[in-house]
Design a protein around this motif. Sequence first.
Motif, PDB file in Angstrom:
ATOM      1  N   PHE A 106       0.834  -1.204   0.000  1.00 44.52           N
ATOM      2  CA  PHE A 106       0.000   0.000   0.000  1.00 44.52           C
ATOM      3  C   PHE A 106       0.872   1.259   0.000  1.00 44.52           C
ATOM      4  CE2 PHE A 106      -1.334   3.361   2.933  1.00 44.52           C
ATOM      5  CZ  PHE A 106      -2.407   3.904   2.235  1.00 44.52           C
ATOM      6  N   LEU A 107       1.897   1.264   0.828  1.00 44.45           N
ATOM      7  CA  LEU A 107       2.758   2.447   0.929  1.00 44.45           C
ATOM      8  C   LEU A 107       3.546   2.687  -0.351  1.00 44.45           C
ATOM      9  CD1 LEU A 107       3.971   1.941   4.601  1.00 44.45           C
ATOM     10  CD2 LEU A 107       2.475   3.765   3.767  1.00 44.45           C
ATOM     11  N   ARG A 108       4.011   1.640  -0.997  1.00 43.57           N
ATOM     12  CA  ARG A 108       4.681   1.831  -2.292  1.00 43.57           C
ATOM     13  C   ARG A 108       3.715   2.463  -3.296  1.00 43.57           C
ATOM     14  NH1 ARG A 108       6.878  -3.459  -1.383  1.00 43.57           N
ATOM     15  NH2 ARG A 108       5.285  -4.312  -2.778  1.00 43.57           N
ATOM     16  N   GLY A 109       2.485   1.964  -3.337  1.00 37.37           N
ATOM     17  CA  GLY A 109       1.497   2.517  -4.255  1.00 37.37           C
ATOM     18  C   GLY A 109       1.182   3.960  -3.952  1.00 37.37           C
ATOM     19  N   LEU A 110       1.097   4.300  -2.669  1.00 36.74           N
ATOM     20  CA  LEU A 110       0.758   5.665  -2.302  1.00 36.74           C
ATOM     21  C   LEU A 110       1.911   6.626  -2.581  1.00 36.74           C
ATOM     22  CD1 LEU A 110      -1.689   7.141  -1.150  1.00 36.74           C
ATOM     23  CD2 LEU A 110      -0.521   7.157   1.045  1.00 36.74           C
ATOM     24  N   ILE A 111       3.129   6.205  -2.300  1.00 41.12           N
ATOM     25  CA  ILE A 111       4.284   7.050  -2.628  1.00 41.12           C
ATOM     26  C   ILE A 111       4.324   7.329  -4.126  1.00 41.12           C
ATOM     27  CG2 ILE A 111       6.809   7.143  -2.745  1.00 41.12           C
ATOM     28  CD1 ILE A 111       6.864   5.597  -0.100  1.00 41.12           C
ATOM     29  N   ARG A 112       4.067   6.314  -4.914  1.00 41.24           N
ATOM     30  CA  ARG A 112       4.034   6.522  -6.369  1.00 41.24           C
ATOM     31  C   ARG A 112       2.953   7.531  -6.743  1.00 41.24           C
ATOM     32  NH1 ARG A 112       4.212   1.128  -9.858  1.00 41.24           N
ATOM     33  NH2 ARG A 112       4.415   2.759 -11.451  1.00 41.24           N
ATOM     34  N   SER A 113       1.841   7.509  -6.024  1.00 32.52           N
ATOM     35  CA  SER A 113       0.786   8.477  -6.299  1.00 32.52           C
ATOM     36  C   SER A 113       1.184   9.876  -5.858  1.00 32.52           C
ATOM     37  CB  SER A 113      -0.508   8.055  -5.606  1.00 32.52           C
ATOM     38  OG  SER A 113      -1.582   8.865  -6.049  1.00 32.52           O
ATOM     39  N   TYR A 114       1.904   9.994  -4.754  1.00 34.30           N
ATOM     40  CA  TYR A 114       2.438  11.298  -4.366  1.00 34.30           C
ATOM     41  C   TYR A 114       3.300  11.868  -5.488  1.00 34.30           C
ATOM     42  CZ  TYR A 114       1.264  10.537   0.620  1.00 34.30           C
ATOM     43  OH  TYR A 114       0.639  10.337   1.821  1.00 34.30           O
ATOM     44  N   TRP A 115       4.137  11.028  -6.052  1.00 33.81           N
ATOM     45  CA  TRP A 115       4.981  11.468  -7.170  1.00 33.81           C
ATOM     46  C   TRP A 115       4.116  11.886  -8.353  1.00 33.81           C
ATOM     47  CZ3 TRP A 115       9.373   7.210  -7.578  1.00 33.81           C
ATOM     48  CH2 TRP A 115      10.067   7.158  -6.360  1.00 33.81           C
ATOM     49  N   PHE A 116       3.090  11.090  -8.630  1.00 28.78           N
ATOM     50  CA  PHE A 116       2.202  11.335  -9.767  1.00 28.78           C
ATOM     51  C   PHE A 116       1.502  12.689  -9.616  1.00 28.78           C
ATOM     52  CE2 PHE A 116      -1.832  10.969 -12.027  1.00 28.78           C
ATOM     53  CZ  PHE A 116      -1.459  10.392 -13.223  1.00 28.78           C
ATOM     54  N   VAL A 117       0.975  12.963  -8.416  1.00 27.08           N
ATOM     55  CA  VAL A 117       0.225  14.202  -8.193  1.00 27.08           C
ATOM     56  C   VAL A 117       1.123  15.425  -8.370  1.00 27.08           C
ATOM     57  CG1 VAL A 117      -0.970  15.565  -6.434  1.00 27.08           C
ATOM     58  CG2 VAL A 117      -1.507  13.145  -6.701  1.00 27.08           C
ATOM     59  N   ARG A 118       2.369  15.323  -7.981  1.00 27.32           N
ATOM     60  CA  ARG A 118       3.257  16.483  -8.045  1.00 27.32           C
ATOM     61  C   ARG A 118       4.086  16.530  -9.333  1.00 27.32           C
ATOM     62  NH1 ARG A 118       6.331  17.644  -2.554  1.00 27.32           N
ATOM     63  NH2 ARG A 118       6.670  19.577  -3.720  1.00 27.32           N
ATOM     64  N   ASP A 119       3.878  15.578 -10.214  1.00 17.86           N
ATOM     65  CA  ASP A 119       4.592  15.554 -11.496  1.00 17.86           C
ATOM     66  C   ASP A 119       3.814  16.388 -12.511  1.00 17.86           C
ATOM     67  OD1 ASP A 119       6.305  15.036 -13.556  1.00 17.86           O
ATOM     68  OD2 ASP A 119       6.050  12.866 -13.550  1.00 17.86           O
ATOM     69  N   ILE A 120       4.035  17.680 -12.447  1.00 18.27           N
ATOM     70  CA  ILE A 120       3.304  18.663 -13.235  1.00 18.27           C
ATOM     71  C   ILE A 120       4.278  19.346 -14.198  1.00 18.27           C
ATOM     72  CG2 ILE A 120       1.870  20.762 -13.082  1.00 18.27           C
ATOM     73  CD1 ILE A 120       0.565  18.261 -11.886  1.00 18.27           C
ATOM     74  N   PRO A 121       3.912  19.599 -15.428  1.00 20.16           N
ATOM     75  CA  PRO A 121       2.562  19.575 -16.017  1.00 20.16           C
ATOM     76  C   PRO A 121       2.124  18.219 -16.573  1.00 20.16           C
ATOM     77  CG  PRO A 121       4.088  20.484 -17.597  1.00 20.16           C
ATOM     78  CD  PRO A 121       4.890  20.226 -16.344  1.00 20.16           C
ATOM     79  N   LYS A 122       2.966  17.213 -16.498  1.00 22.26           N
ATOM     80  CA  LYS A 122       2.671  15.941 -17.145  1.00 22.26           C
ATOM     81  C   LYS A 122       1.285  15.417 -16.810  1.00 22.26           C
ATOM     82  CE  LYS A 122       4.282  11.172 -17.546  1.00 22.26           C
ATOM     83  NZ  LYS A 122       5.276  10.170 -17.074  1.00 22.26           N
ATOM     84  N   ASN A 123       0.903  15.439 -15.539  1.00 21.89           N
ATOM     85  CA  ASN A 123      -0.342  14.797 -15.116  1.00 21.89           C
ATOM     86  C   ASN A 123      -1.442  15.793 -14.755  1.00 21.89           C
ATOM     87  OD1 ASN A 123       0.960  12.255 -15.332  1.00 21.89           O
ATOM     88  ND2 ASN A 123       1.877  12.567 -13.320  1.00 21.89           N
ATOM     89  N   TYR A 124      -1.249  17.037 -15.163  1.00 22.38           N
ATOM     90  CA  TYR A 124      -2.157  18.095 -14.718  1.00 22.38           C
ATOM     91  C   TYR A 124      -3.605  17.870 -15.177  1.00 22.38           C
ATOM     92  CZ  TYR A 124      -4.310  22.676 -14.217  1.00 22.38           C
ATOM     93  OH  TYR A 124      -5.170  23.692 -13.896  1.00 22.38           O
TER      94      TYR A 124
END
Length: 346
Positions: free
Chosen positions: A225-243
């Motif tokens: 779960f924590l690996r998945g959530l850390i990856r999501s933290y990265w995803f949310v802050r990876d801007i503008p790519k995922n905006y």
Amino acid sequence: MLDGKLRIAPTCYHMLHQVPVRAAHEMNYFYDEGLKTADGSLAYELLTDSMVPFGWEKLGISQAMKEKSVDIALDVQSRTIFYQRARGADLYIIAGWRNQHTNVWVGPPHIKSLQDLKGKRVGISDFNSIRHWAIQIQLVKAGLNLEKDIEWVRIGVNSQLHKDAIRAGRVECAPVPPYYAEDLLEEGCNILVSPADQYPDGRPERVIVSTGRILEEKPEMVKAFLRGLIRSYWFVRDIPKNYEYLVNLEKRVRLTSPDPEERLPQKPRSQKDLEAMPFPLDGRATGFEDMLKEEEKLGELNYKVPPIKEVVAQDLVDEAFKELRARPELQEEFARLKKAEARWGY
């Protein structure tokens, strides 16, 4: 666990708080990191309703987790768990959720300092919110009495509403992201305090909590779960790519809320809003020592406070981050995020 699935639930009704966990689900991060059964189905369940009424988590979180058979609680205020652990609750802080103050507190031109707020109105997003908590600490430091000297005004979570309230004279102080405060400063307004500058080591505003039972019985599931959530933290802050995806995700998530205020259409968050989200890139919560010292100044530690080492168990999140950093395919993404971290200081 219920029916063999890891059960994950939000503490708070604010739908923005569900964006990282929903993104992790939709991007298959939890599944890919191992939260799946032998036959290939999901080994977790995301609950979407908040567990306790807003402002009551300090008293009700452990009972709510028990009644709903929740293994992992999201967006819990860190002070809640120290209070609960002092009363014997089998709960542990296993990672960070929001780990920094991100707003400055702004006053109109005639308010020059926090001391000038005596007898004045202070705007907050919600009672017992992290913004309410944040300014209470600063006002006490400035020598003001929270009950006698301040009139609290609930404005809502939207930053534009806070700016409008300052301009309209509804309040003499309100929290605003620093990059949104620039035009207020041009109009003669003043920054009264910048909390982020005071916490270079981070501040655990909200954390992720698990039961001791799930840590003991299913540590590998918790780490997945924590690996998945850390990856999501990265995803949310990876801007503008995922905006664009994230803006649309928040729209969809809001429409699932039964709360009429949360369902209201919101102006899309800016790219800066998302890149500056205080989701820690390593998943860790930090700054507990300073947090407890300030709680003591507020007079909130009217119980025997357990040692930090008996409340905070972040060995699994440390392992999860280390495993992710070792993957060659994630190096480019992390390099982009380190630049964002350098820009914002967290």
